[in-house]
Design a protein around this motif. Sequence first.
Motif, PDB file in Angstrom:
ATOM      1  N   THR A  15       0.999  -1.162   0.018  1.00 59.11           N
ATOM      2  CA  THR A  15       0.197   0.240   0.112  1.00 59.11           C
ATOM      3  C   THR A  15       0.889   1.279   0.065  1.00 59.11           C
ATOM      4  O   THR A  15       1.863   1.393   0.757  1.00 59.11           O
ATOM      5  N   THR A  83      -5.305  -1.169  -1.424  1.00 55.02           N
ATOM      6  CA  THR A  83      -5.891  -2.561  -1.515  1.00 55.02           C
ATOM      7  C   THR A  83      -7.031  -2.856  -2.685  1.00 55.02           C
ATOM      8  O   THR A  83      -7.070  -3.943  -3.134  1.00 55.02           O
ATOM      9  N   THR A  86      -6.226  -4.025  -6.008  1.00 52.80           N
ATOM     10  CA  THR A  86      -5.875  -5.495  -6.099  1.00 52.80           C
ATOM     11  C   THR A  86      -6.952  -6.006  -7.377  1.00 52.80           C
ATOM     12  O   THR A  86      -8.314  -5.688  -7.239  1.00 52.80           O
TER      13      THR A  86
END
Lengths: 114, 113
Positions: A15, A83, A86
Motif C-alpha cells: 500500500t 488494496t 488488487t
Amino acid sequence: DVKVTQSSRYLVKRTGEKVFLECVQDMDHENMFWYRQDPGLGLRLIYFSYDVKMKEKGDIPEGYSVSREKKERFSLILESASTNQTSMYLCASSPTQGTIKGYTFGSGTRLTVV
Amino acid sequence: TQLLEQSPQFLSIQEGENLTVYCNSSSVFSSLQWYRQEPGEGPVLLVTVVTGGEVKKLKRLTFQFGDARKDSSLHITAAQPGDTGLYLCAGAYEDGGSYIPTFGRGTSLIVHP
C-alpha cells in the motif's frame, strides 16, 4: 505471431507504493487500452490512447495515470497503490477505432496490493 | 450503465449438451464481437459480426447478429470440456468523435466430461 506483451504476470506491492505496469505491442497498432477485470464486474476501461502522447480517461480512471511516449508502449501507473486496486490488469491494442478489426489482449498482470 | 447485457452469467453443463449465450443492448452497434477467455489469460477474439441478421459459424460455434444490430447470440453444439471458459461480447460506441469499446460482463461456461 502478433503479440501484446505485459511485463509481469504476477505482482505483489505494498500500500502506498508507486506501481508501473508496462505493455508493449509489436503490431504497429494505433490504439491501446488498459482494463481491469474483477469477478462479477467484467472488464472496465481505465484509460485508452488513440495516438502517441494522447490519452483519454475511461470509465474508472481515478487512482491511475498512463503514459504513451512511443507508439508500441503504453504504461499504466498506480500513483499510490491501495488494496482496492488488487485486480487483474489487461492491456489491449487494435489497429482501428471501433471493434471491426478486433482487440488483441496481453496475458494480463495479476496485481495484489497488501 | 452496462451497455451490453449478457445472459446467463453462469452455465454448468455436461459434455455433448447444446447451449446458447445472449448479448443484448438497447443501443445499435455497428459491429459486435465475441471473445473467449481462459483462466489466467487475456480474451481471444472468436468472431466479429457486422451485418444485421448475419450468421457466422466457427466449427461447433454459431454466432448471430440481430436484425436491428442490438443483440447477438452464441450457440455451441455438442459442447466439449475444451469449450470451458469465459465468453465475452464486445462493441464500440461513439462518443465525441472517438469509439469507446465496451464489454459485457461475460458468461462463465463449465463443460463437465
